[in-house]
Design a protein around this motif. Structure first.
Motif, PDB file in Angstrom:
ATOM      1  N   VAL A  61       0.844  -1.202   0.000  1.00  0.00           N
ATOM      2  CA  VAL A  61       0.000   0.000   0.000  1.00  0.00           C
ATOM      3  C   VAL A  61       0.878   1.251   0.000  1.00  0.00           C
ATOM      4  O   VAL A  61       0.615   2.206  -0.749  1.00  0.00           O
ATOM      5  N   TYR A  65       0.945   4.111  -2.874  1.00  0.00           N
ATOM      6  CA  TYR A  65       0.677   5.497  -2.487  1.00  0.00           C
ATOM      7  C   TYR A  65       1.782   6.428  -2.980  1.00  0.00           C
ATOM      8  O   TYR A  65       1.515   7.477  -3.578  1.00  0.00           O
ATOM      9  N   ARG A  69       1.248   9.208  -5.828  1.00  0.00           N
ATOM     10  CA  ARG A  69       1.353  10.570  -5.304  1.00  0.00           C
ATOM     11  C   ARG A  69       2.375  11.376  -6.098  1.00  0.00           C
ATOM     12  O   ARG A  69       2.198  12.579  -6.330  1.00  0.00           O
ATOM     13  N   GLY A 197      -3.376   1.740  -2.287  1.00  0.00           N
ATOM     14  CA  GLY A 197      -2.424   2.820  -2.066  1.00  0.00           C
ATOM     15  C   GLY A 197      -2.583   3.927  -3.084  1.00  0.00           C
ATOM     16  O   GLY A 197      -2.499   5.121  -2.756  1.00  0.00           O
ATOM     17  N   ALA A 200      -5.635   6.004  -2.210  1.00  0.00           N
ATOM     18  CA  ALA A 200      -5.341   6.968  -1.145  1.00  0.00           C
ATOM     19  C   ALA A 200      -4.639   8.200  -1.703  1.00  0.00           C
ATOM     20  O   ALA A 200      -4.903   9.333  -1.265  1.00  0.00           O
ATOM     21  N   ALA A 201      -3.757   7.998  -2.684  1.00  0.00           N
ATOM     22  CA  ALA A 201      -3.001   9.117  -3.249  1.00  0.00           C
ATOM     23  C   ALA A 201      -3.838   9.969  -4.187  1.00  0.00           C
ATOM     24  O   ALA A 201      -3.771  11.202  -4.146  1.00  0.00           O
ATOM     25  N   TRP A 205      -7.788  10.842  -0.143  1.00  0.00           N
ATOM     26  CA  TRP A 205      -8.161  10.315   1.167  1.00  0.00           C
ATOM     27  C   TRP A 205      -7.507  11.136   2.288  1.00  0.00           C
ATOM     28  O   TRP A 205      -6.336  11.548   2.179  1.00  0.00           O
ATOM     29  N   LEU A 207      -5.654  10.976   5.332  1.00  0.00           N
ATOM     30  CA  LEU A 207      -4.852   9.956   6.001  1.00  0.00           C
ATOM     31  C   LEU A 207      -4.909  10.073   7.521  1.00  0.00           C
ATOM     32  O   LEU A 207      -4.445   9.182   8.231  1.00  0.00           O
ATOM     33  N   TRP A 248      -2.236   1.532  10.081  1.00  0.00           N
ATOM     34  CA  TRP A 248      -1.902   2.942   9.827  1.00  0.00           C
ATOM     35  C   TRP A 248      -2.400   3.846  10.960  1.00  0.00           C
ATOM     36  O   TRP A 248      -1.609   4.619  11.519  1.00  0.00           O
TER      37      TRP A 248
END
Length: 343
Positions: A61, A65, A69, A197, A200-201, A205, A207, A248
């Motif tokens: 993940v 990410y 990103r 991952g 999320a980027a 999301w 974090l 996390w």
């Protein structure tokens, strides 16, 4: 969560997860269905068959990410150059010499390891040296091999993430559930973790959103791991995929603490520990079996991960001091300063 805060937490988790990988690989491997009833057997299974099975999903993940990103999926040339340097070079540098050494030892006599390279067989050698269809001789490096495959697929995954994120996630889950990765991925659950991952980027999301549930998340993860051991559940896939959402926020308990700062600083050694730990553990296991006499196995199991990490940290420092840039090039051009770069 600020970007530098995320990077610090990534460094913390990378070191913890790679220490977990070391724990996973302390020999001998005992399938969860064969664990004994004793307290030590249960403790060993708790960590090796449950808790640290989350290490690869969490690291995957993080890798997804960081890649998305940075927008590397939209700069394919830069992506290939980076992954050649950070994945392929370390894979070859820490696997091919072992293949050559194992071949020489097996040519000269009986040397039993996971691969029998003598007599020479092309298919066996391709797997041992390059992980063509199975884990390489330095078996933890299958992770780098699968990350390279995922990096090659990053433009397609990035398009899905930007235009059809949920259908893309469903497709990744189907590939995992029905093992449709074929020869491309040795562990198809890595596709799902890598994609998460990326979500999320690219999907923005927060974090920090689950940090307020840090203690419940940690407790839920540990209880789930204990339940898997109690029920002797061999398939840890779903625990592994749930783990990043629990581990996390649990890691937020280390934010701003002295322990957290120390763990983040140790992140600079993580990749070298990952690349070299299996060799150290094998040598330690062989030495213990032949030289330890009556020393109990639980002592070996408890000491081996810490001794392995301590030795490799010391070797990293020595190599950094005396070899400098050539050494760091073998590690994928990872410099001596702490960095939050995953693969």
């Amino acid at each position: 969560m600020q970007r530098n805060e995320a990077e610090i937490r990534i460094s913390i988790l990378r070191f913890i997860m790679i220490f977990g990988v070391v724990v996973l690989h302390v020999p001998p491997h005992v399938p969860i269905a064969e664990i004994g009833p004793g307290a030590f057997d249960q403790l060993k299974a708790f960590f090796q068959s449950a808790v640290f099975r989350c290490s690869v999903p969490v690291l995957t993940v993080i890798s997804g990410y960081l890649l998305f990103r940075a927008g590397l999926d939209r700069r394919y040339g830069a992506l290939l150059r980076k992954k050649l340097k950070t994945l392929v070079v370390p894979f070859l540098a820490f696997n091919l010499p072992l293949v050559a050494l194992a071949f020489l030892l097996q040519s000269g006599g009986d040397f039993a390891i996971s691969y029998q390279l003598v007599p020479l067989d092309a298919a066996t050698m391709l797997d041992a040296a390059f992980a063509f269809s199975a884990a390489p001789l330095n078996f933890p490096l299958y992770f780098l091999r699968d990350l390279m495959v995922l990096a090659l697929a990053a433009p397609l995954l990035g398009w899905c993430l930007r235009h059809a994120a949920l259908p893309g996630l469903a497709a990744a889950l189907l590939i995992m559930l029905y093992d449709l990765g074929g020869p491309l991925l040795l562990r198809t659950e890595m596709l799902v973790a890598f994609y998460v991952g990326g979500m999320a980027a690219l999907r923005g999301w927060n974090l920090h959103a689950l940090d307020r549930f840090a203690w419940p998340a940690l407790l839920a993860f540990l209880l789930a791991a204990a339940a898997m051991v109690a029920g002797r559940v061999e398939n840890t896939t779903w625990l592994g995929l749930a783990a990043p959402f629990l581990v996390w926020p649990a890691a937020s308990l280390l934010d701003g603490t002295r322990t957290g700062r120390w763990l983040a600083g140790m992140g600079r050694y993580s990749f070298f520990i990952f690349l070299a730990h299996s060799v150290v553990l094998l040598v330690a296991w062989m030495a213990w079996r032949h030289l330890a006499g009556g020393l109990p196995y639980p002592l070996f199991w408890a000491v081996a991960p810490f001794a392995t990490v301590a030795l490799l940290v010391a070797l990293h420092r020595l190599a950094s001091r005396h070899l400098g840039d050539p050494f760091h090039r073998l590690l994928g051009a990872r410099g001596p300063a702490p960095r939050a770069v995953a693969g």
